[in-house]
Design a protein around this motif. Structure first.
Motif, mmCIF file in Angstrom:
data_model
loop_
_atom_site.group_PDB
_atom_site.id
_atom_site.type_symbol
_atom_site.label_atom_id
_atom_site.label_comp_id
_atom_site.label_asym_id
_atom_site.label_seq_id
_atom_site.Cartn_x
_atom_site.Cartn_y
_atom_site.Cartn_z
ATOM 1 N N ARG A 261 79.701 -10.557 -15.727
ATOM 2 C CA ARG A 261 80.381 -10.105 -14.518
ATOM 3 C C ARG A 261 80.654 -11.242 -13.544
ATOM 4 N NH1 ARG A 261 78.145 -5.240 -10.739
ATOM 5 N NH2 ARG A 261 78.418 -4.107 -12.700
ATOM 6 N N TYR A 262 79.725 -12.212 -13.417
ATOM 7 C CA TYR A 262 79.830 -13.205 -12.350
ATOM 8 C C TYR A 262 80.160 -14.620 -12.832
ATOM 9 C CZ TYR A 262 77.752 -9.513 -9.552
ATOM 10 O OH TYR A 262 77.514 -8.323 -8.916
ATOM 11 N N THR A 306 75.398 -2.532 -3.418
ATOM 12 C CA THR A 306 76.617 -3.335 -3.599
ATOM 13 C C THR A 306 76.276 -4.812 -3.474
ATOM 14 O OG1 THR A 306 77.157 -3.207 -1.243
ATOM 15 C CG2 THR A 306 78.134 -1.542 -2.693
ATOM 16 N N ASP A 307 77.098 -5.651 -4.110
ATOM 17 C CA ASP A 307 76.883 -7.091 -4.025
ATOM 18 C C ASP A 307 77.734 -7.676 -2.900
ATOM 19 O OD1 ASP A 307 79.476 -7.128 -4.958
ATOM 20 O OD2 ASP A 307 78.990 -7.935 -6.933
ATOM 21 N N LEU A 309 80.492 -8.949 -3.049
ATOM 22 C CA LEU A 309 81.908 -8.616 -3.231
ATOM 23 C C LEU A 309 82.164 -7.122 -3.084
ATOM 24 C CD1 LEU A 309 82.570 -10.880 -6.373
ATOM 25 C CD2 LEU A 309 83.032 -11.427 -3.969
ATOM 26 N N LYS A 310 81.128 -6.390 -2.671
ATOM 27 C CA LYS A 310 81.163 -4.931 -2.493
ATOM 28 C C LYS A 310 81.320 -4.180 -3.810
ATOM 29 C CE LYS A 310 82.864 -5.154 2.262
ATOM 30 N NZ LYS A 310 83.858 -4.675 3.260
ATOM 31 N N LYS A 311 80.885 -4.827 -4.921
ATOM 32 C CA LYS A 311 80.893 -4.166 -6.220
ATOM 33 C C LYS A 311 79.580 -3.416 -6.428
ATOM 34 C CE LYS A 311 83.948 -7.495 -8.564
ATOM 35 N NZ LYS A 311 84.041 -8.474 -9.686
ATOM 36 N N ASP A 312 79.643 -2.311 -7.147
ATOM 37 C CA ASP A 312 78.470 -1.472 -7.390
ATOM 38 C C ASP A 312 77.454 -2.217 -8.262
ATOM 39 O OD1 ASP A 312 76.659 0.530 -8.415
ATOM 40 O OD2 ASP A 312 78.103 2.033 -7.775
ATOM 41 N N ILE A 313 76.193 -2.287 -7.813
ATOM 42 C CA ILE A 313 75.141 -2.948 -8.596
ATOM 43 C C ILE A 313 73.938 -2.026 -8.799
ATOM 44 C CG2 ILE A 313 75.772 -5.289 -7.907
ATOM 45 C CD1 ILE A 313 73.457 -5.161 -5.871
#
Length: 594
Positions: A261-262, A306-307, A309-313
């Protein structure tokens, strides 16, 4: 065929023994009682996986078969797991041990401390805790024989099974034949298949029921975390055909999902401290304290959901339920992940969800961790817990301090980036609450001309009507248009703390920074939060906090005095109710529990 008694009974049978002697164990009722031995789905699946790891398997497959509860006498309305199988490509069970593999108390590694098993009851109690039948199939390398043994509670109750048989079969069971293949689809040269059958304790629904999908997700998380050291070294474990990737609560291992992902960022945790603590007889425990990646704790209130980047974690399990939990790892297999009472300094802090703690120990120290045969609930004895508590005090406090310092830096940076809207944090939180709140009613009958007049008055109060201020004025207009409630900084002579303009159901609040509440209390605090506390004397910070404390109390008292000047203060009842209600909602949104 070799038959093996279910239990080792006295030499004299019940018929030969004189009255008042009796059998040591009443087999059928004893087995029924043992079904409540403390195994849930995760612990029950863990036992055959442990055996597969001991058998040096490179691939372990877990598969469930679902049905309805009709098969177990129910209405058929609820989904159930009727069978569960664990297959591996390990060494297989030697024929001479096959029948005894299901005999309670028997283990080819009984009381050995080098591996994962020790007590000889795990898989048997695990399987019976879920269902009424356990079957084992196994094959060894350089042999064509597939051996089969089973134990069935119904057959035992009906007296049709009195021993554990060992028979041969021509092939693996058809339903699970595909599990006993390698990566090329060819039959494994050796391996073992364990089937928990006649399952009657895994169903969804009911008043307190849990959906099967949720139970299977919990199982996947358990395997990912409990066997992380083995997954890291190449062991493949599948659940219903999908490979499981490791989950490290310390975030120090390479997680394939995070890497994918990163990439190219190296998103991993940082070690706060670690040490070897000698316990007894030359044996020691290894303790590690870490922080989750900065990208996963980027700001206060993100809550591990969220991380940066506001992505679901949420899949990485950084949530409030994990705050304060300690990973107890025995022989590189996690056997407990839970809160240990009275272990962390000053109790459990909400931000401890961002701190990973692992205590790794050899099986030689089982007694010091009160290890039980279900490999759960490992808790250090009192003296060891006190030793751990003393050691953990410093790194845990350091980790908490680092988290809060990072949040302060993030907030300072956000403020710097939002200089044109210094109240953006709270107005954004208010905006989120207002999405589900009753719409404002004040000023809804205003014409466009009246609205424009109010906005021009606001711009004049903000001194944004002069040449060269067009861009800032345009931004103010945008904020008023976008936000249900907008807050602006202004100043004017007079005792008013603020003014409110209502237009088209929206509100524009202007703070009078000549008022001592803002000038002497709010502005000094804001200066510290904008620039950080570096260089500020601790006594000055304490003085500011005392001012804030007094200001909040005086603010409410001044409001009470304002009401008291009216003969009929009941007219303010609704105002107080709404004020309290929305203060509560806005605070929860703007200042969530971390």
């Amino acid at each position: 065929m070799i038959n093996q008694p279910l239990f080792q009974t006295p030499e004299a049978t019940a018929q030969e023994a004189p009255a008042p002697e009796a059998e040591i164990i009443q087999i059928d009722t004893a087995l029924e009682s043992m079904r409540d031995s403390g195994f849930d789905l995760t612990a029950a699946v863990g036992e055959p996986i442990d055996n597969s790891v001991e058998a040096k398997a490179s691939v372990i497959r877990v598969h469930t078969i679902e049905g309805s509860d009709k098969a177990t006498g129910g209405s058929g309305k609820h989904k159930t797991i009727t069978e569960l199988a664990v297959a591996d490509d390990g060494q297989g069970i030697p024929p001479q041990h096959m029948a005894r593999a299901l005999s309670l108390g028997y283990s080819s590694r009984y009381d050995q401390r080098s591996g994962l098993g020790r007590f000889g009851v795990g898989m048997k109690l695990a399987g019976l805790s879920l269902g009424r039948r356990i079957e084992v199939y196994t094959k060894q390398r350089h042999s064509d024989q597939i051996w089969h043994s089973w134990i069935d509670l119904d057959e035992i109750a009906q007296k049709t099974q009195t021993t554990i048989p060992r028979t041969t079969v021509d092939s693996w069971p058809e339903a699970y034949a595909s599990m006993m293949t390698d990566s090329r689809g060819e039959a494994v040269e050796s391996g073992t298949l364990v089937v928990y059958g006649k399952i009657d304790r895994l169903s969804s629904g009911g008043t307190y029921g849990t959906a099967l999908d949720e139970k299977l997700n919990e199982l996947r998380t358990f395997i990912a975390r409990a066997y992380r050291y083995y997954l890291q070294k190449g062991l493949r474990i599948e659940l219903n055909g999908k490979a499981i990737t490791l989950l490290d609560p310390l975030f120090l291992m390479d997680n394939p999902r995070i890497i994918k992902r990163y990439k190219p960022l190296d998103v991993r945790g940082t070690v706060v401290d670690q040490a070897e603590i000698e316990i007894a007889d030359g044996h020691s425990i290894h303790v590690t304290v870490s922080l989750v990646p900065a990208q996963f704790r980027h700001r206060s209130g993100a809550g591990g959901e969220t991380d940066h980047l506001k992505k679901d974690i949420r899949e990485f399990q950084i949530n409030q339920a994990n705050a304060g939990k300690v990973s107890m790892v025995r022989n590189y297999r996690e056997i407990n992940y839970d809160i240990v009472p009275r272990l962390l300094p000053a109790g459990i802090d909400k931000i401890d969800r961002y701190i990973g703690i692992e205590v790794r120990f050899p099986a030689d120290l089982d007694e010091y961790f009160q290890v039980r045969n279900v490999k759960r609930g490992a808790v250090p004895v009192a003296k060891l817990r006190e030793e751990l508590r003393r050691w953990l005090d410093r790194p845990v406090r350091m980790a908490r301090k680092e988290i809060r310092a990072h949040w302060g830096e993030t907030e300072t940076q956000d403020r710097a980036e939002n200089v044109q809207d210094p109240h953006s944090g709270v107005t954004a939180a208010v905006g989120r609450v207002e999405q589900t709140s009753p719409p404002g009613q004040a000023g809804r009958d205003m014409t466009e001309a009246q609205t424009e007049e109010v906005i021009n008055d606001i711009l004049q109060d903000l001194q944004l009507t002069e040449p060269g201020q067009e861009e800032a004025a345009s931004r103010v207009r945008e904020l008023i248009e976008e936000k249900p409630i907008t807050m602006m900084d202004a100043q004017w002579p007079g005792s008013e703390m603020f003014e409110i303009n209502h237009l088209n159901g929206k509100a524009v609040v202007k703070l009078n920074h000549r008022h001592p509440l803002w000038r002497d209390v709010f502005d000094p605090i804001k200066k510290v939060t904008d620039n950080g506390a570096n260089g500020t004397d601790p006594e000055e910070l304490v003085a500011l906090l005392r001012k804030a404390e007094a200001a909040i109390e005086l603010l409410i008292m001044a409001y009470a005095k304002g009401e008291n000047l009216h003969k009929d203060p009941s007219q303010f009842d609704d105002l107080r109710t709404y004020w309290g209600k929305f203060t509560q909602s806005y605070l929860k949104e703007a200042l969530p529990e971390d």
